[in-house]
Design a protein around this motif. Structure first.
Motif, PDB file in Angstrom:
ATOM      1  N   LYS A 292      28.904 -26.465  -0.898  1.00  0.00           N
ATOM      2  CA  LYS A 292      29.228 -24.858  -0.587  1.00  0.00           C
ATOM      3  C   LYS A 292      29.450 -24.179  -1.989  1.00  0.00           C
ATOM      4  O   LYS A 292      29.716 -24.663  -2.883  1.00  0.00           O
ATOM      5  CB  LYS A 292      30.587 -24.769   0.315  1.00  0.00           C
ATOM      6  N   CYS A 293      28.905 -22.726  -1.637  1.00  0.00           N
ATOM      7  CA  CYS A 293      28.752 -21.744  -2.812  1.00  0.00           C
ATOM      8  C   CYS A 293      30.234 -21.198  -3.152  1.00  0.00           C
ATOM      9  O   CYS A 293      30.843 -20.677  -2.424  1.00  0.00           O
ATOM     10  CB  CYS A 293      27.728 -20.916  -2.645  1.00  0.00           C
ATOM     11  N   LYS A 294      30.436 -21.114  -4.319  1.00  0.00           N
ATOM     12  CA  LYS A 294      31.591 -20.364  -4.866  1.00  0.00           C
ATOM     13  C   LYS A 294      31.156 -19.495  -6.052  1.00  0.00           C
ATOM     14  O   LYS A 294      30.434 -19.809  -6.903  1.00  0.00           O
ATOM     15  CB  LYS A 294      32.674 -21.192  -5.222  1.00  0.00           C
ATOM     16  N   HIS A 295      31.719 -18.152  -5.777  1.00  0.00           N
ATOM     17  CA  HIS A 295      30.976 -17.070  -6.768  1.00  0.00           C
ATOM     18  C   HIS A 295      31.903 -17.199  -7.945  1.00  0.00           C
ATOM     19  O   HIS A 295      32.826 -17.518  -8.292  1.00  0.00           O
ATOM     20  CB  HIS A 295      31.193 -15.690  -6.136  1.00  0.00           C
ATOM     21  N   LEU A 296      31.081 -17.038  -9.227  1.00  0.00           N
ATOM     22  CA  LEU A 296      31.751 -16.609 -10.653  1.00  0.00           C
ATOM     23  C   LEU A 296      31.533 -15.165 -11.143  1.00  0.00           C
ATOM     24  O   LEU A 296      30.616 -14.735 -10.909  1.00  0.00           O
ATOM     25  CB  LEU A 296      30.918 -17.810 -11.629  1.00  0.00           C
ATOM     26  N   SER A 297      32.671 -14.771 -11.540  1.00  0.00           N
ATOM     27  CA  SER A 297      32.563 -13.393 -12.222  1.00  0.00           C
ATOM     28  C   SER A 297      31.970 -13.342 -13.583  1.00  0.00           C
ATOM     29  O   SER A 297      32.010 -14.466 -14.321  1.00  0.00           O
ATOM     30  CB  SER A 297      34.193 -12.893 -12.046  1.00  0.00           C
ATOM     31  N   GLY A 298      31.512 -12.050 -13.971  1.00  0.00           N
ATOM     32  CA  GLY A 298      31.285 -11.926 -15.279  1.00  0.00           C
ATOM     33  C   GLY A 298      29.690 -12.147 -15.784  1.00  0.00           C
ATOM     34  O   GLY A 298      29.346 -11.817 -16.850  1.00  0.00           O
ATOM     35  N   PHE A 299      28.860 -12.444 -14.679  1.00  0.00           N
ATOM     36  CA  PHE A 299      27.410 -12.774 -14.914  1.00  0.00           C
ATOM     37  C   PHE A 299      26.782 -11.539 -14.837  1.00  0.00           C
ATOM     38  O   PHE A 299      25.588 -11.228 -15.369  1.00  0.00           O
ATOM     39  CB  PHE A 299      26.843 -13.591 -14.093  1.00  0.00           C
ATOM     40  N   GLY A 300      27.121 -10.296 -14.136  1.00  0.00           N
ATOM     41  CA  GLY A 300      26.181  -9.182 -13.805  1.00  0.00           C
ATOM     42  C   GLY A 300      25.166  -9.508 -13.154  1.00  0.00           C
ATOM     43  O   GLY A 300      25.102 -10.317 -12.192  1.00  0.00           O
ATOM     44  N   PHE A 301      23.977  -8.698 -13.357  1.00  0.00           N
ATOM     45  CA  PHE A 301      22.838  -8.938 -12.672  1.00  0.00           C
ATOM     46  C   PHE A 301      21.929  -9.976 -13.206  1.00  0.00           C
ATOM     47  O   PHE A 301      21.000  -9.695 -13.838  1.00  0.00           O
ATOM     48  CB  PHE A 301      22.082  -7.521 -12.598  1.00  0.00           C
ATOM     49  N   ARG A 302      22.467 -11.370 -12.989  1.00  0.00           N
ATOM     50  CA  ARG A 302      21.787 -12.414 -13.482  1.00  0.00           C
ATOM     51  C   ARG A 302      21.877 -13.541 -12.326  1.00  0.00           C
ATOM     52  O   ARG A 302      22.870 -13.799 -11.661  1.00  0.00           O
ATOM     53  CB  ARG A 302      22.430 -12.973 -14.703  1.00  0.00           C
ATOM     54  N   ARG A 303      20.915 -14.585 -12.483  1.00  0.00           N
ATOM     55  CA  ARG A 303      20.901 -15.656 -11.632  1.00  0.00           C
ATOM     56  C   ARG A 303      21.905 -16.632 -12.155  1.00  0.00           C
ATOM     57  O   ARG A 303      22.426 -16.715 -13.220  1.00  0.00           O
ATOM     58  CB  ARG A 303      19.562 -16.159 -11.554  1.00  0.00           C
ATOM     59  N   GLY A 304      22.448 -17.435 -11.287  1.00  0.00           N
ATOM     60  CA  GLY A 304      23.308 -18.438 -11.703  1.00  0.00           C
ATOM     61  C   GLY A 304      24.761 -18.213 -11.683  1.00  0.00           C
ATOM     62  O   GLY A 304      25.687 -18.999 -12.173  1.00  0.00           O
TER      63      GLY A 304
ATOM     64  N   GLY B  32      25.429 -23.219 -11.152  1.00  0.00           N
ATOM     65  CA  GLY B  32      24.354 -22.541 -10.591  1.00  0.00           C
ATOM     66  C   GLY B  32      23.274 -22.183 -11.889  1.00  0.00           C
ATOM     67  O   GLY B  32      22.143 -22.263 -11.622  1.00  0.00           O
ATOM     68  N   SER B  33      23.886 -22.019 -12.953  1.00  0.00           N
ATOM     69  CA  SER B  33      22.970 -21.657 -14.172  1.00  0.00           C
ATOM     70  C   SER B  33      22.043 -22.979 -14.367  1.00  0.00           C
ATOM     71  O   SER B  33      20.841 -22.988 -14.630  1.00  0.00           O
ATOM     72  CB  SER B  33      23.667 -21.326 -15.400  1.00  0.00           C
ATOM     73  N   ASN B  34      22.835 -24.189 -14.413  1.00  0.00           N
ATOM     74  CA  ASN B  34      21.924 -25.545 -14.510  1.00  0.00           C
ATOM     75  C   ASN B  34      20.993 -25.677 -13.363  1.00  0.00           C
ATOM     76  O   ASN B  34      19.738 -25.933 -13.563  1.00  0.00           O
ATOM     77  CB  ASN B  34      22.843 -26.628 -14.519  1.00  0.00           C
ATOM     78  N   ILE B  35      21.254 -25.294 -11.844  1.00  0.00           N
ATOM     79  CA  ILE B  35      20.445 -25.307 -10.836  1.00  0.00           C
ATOM     80  C   ILE B  35      19.475 -24.454 -11.191  1.00  0.00           C
ATOM     81  O   ILE B  35      18.024 -25.049 -10.933  1.00  0.00           O
ATOM     82  CB  ILE B  35      21.061 -25.290  -9.666  1.00  0.00           C
ATOM     83  N   GLU B  36      19.380 -23.425 -11.555  1.00  0.00           N
ATOM     84  CA  GLU B  36      18.369 -22.415 -11.752  1.00  0.00           C
ATOM     85  C   GLU B  36      17.244 -22.742 -12.748  1.00  0.00           C
ATOM     86  O   GLU B  36      16.282 -22.187 -12.618  1.00  0.00           O
ATOM     87  CB  GLU B  36      19.027 -20.790 -11.853  1.00  0.00           C
ATOM     88  N   GLU B  37      17.935 -23.561 -13.546  1.00  0.00           N
ATOM     89  CA  GLU B  37      16.751 -23.575 -14.887  1.00  0.00           C
ATOM     90  C   GLU B  37      16.373 -25.400 -14.531  1.00  0.00           C
ATOM     91  O   GLU B  37      15.493 -25.600 -15.347  1.00  0.00           O
ATOM     92  CB  GLU B  37      17.700 -23.803 -16.032  1.00  0.00           C
TER      93      GLU B  37
END
Length: 405
Positions: free
Chosen positions: A347-359, A381-386
């Motif tokens: 399940k997905c959990k949001h992370l703060s501080g990324f702004g308008f960026r994937r992951g 998520g940043s690892n999944i997106e790459e």
């Protein structure tokens, strides 16, 4: 030579297939719009290309929900922007009505004060990248016109400032932006600067309250506020020891169930600030009230009127969005919801501080599943997106446990 070309061709096919598993989604649509509009071509773009969909910005702070609703930390910047716009609107509404007499009008905030004020808003608040006060048509009374008709107004006046990139200024030897330089102009002076006209293109903040031509709605849109103040001309010494009361009209004080149209602060959709800061921004807007006409011996001919709006901007690319699906912590409608790439057993959990960026999320194993023992968890998520298709297909999995829930 032929064999070399064949190997290169096959490698290109395999490489494209490995990285082409991510399908086009809502984020790609918004990012394409974000990247294609620039300061060089924005004047030739249609309005639809300069304004993003309404539900791109979600979980917007509302005045009548600040004390009853939980706002997550990824919305603290928007709450501060909301409160700053409301603070400036209250202050100018009070000061203009407090000094609305012929004997003290010269002490009102003048042109220079307003220019310094919008610059101070930016220098004192790192999240604020633009500040302005737009007066409506013929609603600004300059207090320096003492040799002219007493009730003379300027057709348009709008002190406007935004954070300036000073990387290549002569005094900046490091060639890095200091974030302490602001560009200040009168947005209403010059040719083709009538921001009250829809031909101005980028004025989405104007129609919220202006022009204020409907006196029948005064009682529902303007609220009477009362303050008691002590005045001082020097630090720690009051001119009078008693409080002086004053009633003035200001922004609305809506009830819990009032619609968004009655809120004292409204947020715009993300829009491109063309020919000014040339950035995608989000603005918090609040109205300034004053008596019109300002100076009159017949007070019954005057009425409280919204004479202008306070506009506070922040960069859209610095505003967090929640890529997880619609849930209690991510209420809809949300244009960018559900673009995470977590597998069905996580399940997905949001992370703060990324702004308008994937992951900007992590994938956590659901109940009844566990992480493999040899990996670092949770899955970022940043690892999944790459990742490539092989890496995604073989990794980021959760194995079932014997315990069932």
């Amino acid at each position: 030579m032929v064999n070399s070309l064949m190997v290169s061709f096959l490698f290109a096919i395999v490489f494209a297939d490995e990285l082409g598993w991510m399908k086009w989604d809502a984020f790609d649509e918004i990012e394409q719009q974000f990247r294609t509009v620039t300061g060089d071509n924005c004047r030739s773009k249609p309005i639809t290309d300069l304004i993003m969909p309404e539900d791109v910005l979600t979980q917007i702070p509302k005045y009548n929900e600040l004390r009853t609703k939980v706002f997550y930390k990824n919305r603290t910047n928007l709450i501060h922007l909301h409160n700053l716009a409301l603070n400036r609107a209250f202050y100018f509404s009070y000061i203009y009505q407090r000094l609305n007499t012929s004997d003290v009008f010269e002490t009102m905030p003048d042109v220079h004060y307003l220019h310094f004020s919008v610059a101070a808003d930016i220098n004192a608040n790192p999240i604020v990248n633009g500040s302005a006060m737009y007066f409506d048509q013929d609603c600004y009374y300059p207090n320096w016109m003492i040799n002219y008709d007493f009730n003379r107004t300027l057709p348009l006046f709008a002190p406007r400032s935004w954070r300036w990139d000073d990387s290549f200024d002569m005094v900046n030897i490091l060639r890095e932006p200091t974030l302490t330089t602001t560009f200040v102009v009168d947005a209403g002076s010059g040719l083709n600067k009538n921001y009250t006209n829809h031909g101005y293109r980028m004025n989405p903040w104007y129609d919220f309250w202006l022009p204020d031509t409907h006196p029948v709605y005064d009682s529902t849109r303007k609220f009477t506020w009362s303050v008691n103040l002590k005045f001082s001309n020097s630090s720690g010494v009051f001119t009078h020891n008693t409080f002086e009361g004053f009633n003035f009209f200001g922004p609305n004080n809506p009830g819990t169930n009032d619609p968004i149209e009655k809120l004292p602060v409204r947020f715009t959709r993300p829009y491109f600030d063309c020919a000014r800061s040339n950035k995608w921004v989000v603005s918090a807007v609040s109205p300034v009230a004053d008596f019109m006409p300002r100076y009159s011996n017949w007070t019954h001919l005057r009425r409280p009127r919204f004479v202008g709006v306070v506009v506070m901007d922040t960069d859209f690319e610095h505003v967090d969005f929640n890529p997880c699906g619609i849930s209690a912590g991510n209420p809809g409608p949300s244009y960018l919801a559900g673009i995470d790439r977590c597998k069905e057993h996580s399940k997905c959990k949001h992370l703060s501080g990324f702004g308008f960026r994937r992951g900007s999320y992590v994938c956590k194993c659901r109940d009844g599943y566990r992480y493999p023992t040899e990996i670092e968890h949770p899955y970022k998520g940043s690892n999944i997106e790459e990742s490539t298709w092989t890496e995604y297909n073989e990794g980021f999995n959760c194995t079932p446990t014997e315990r069932k829930y």
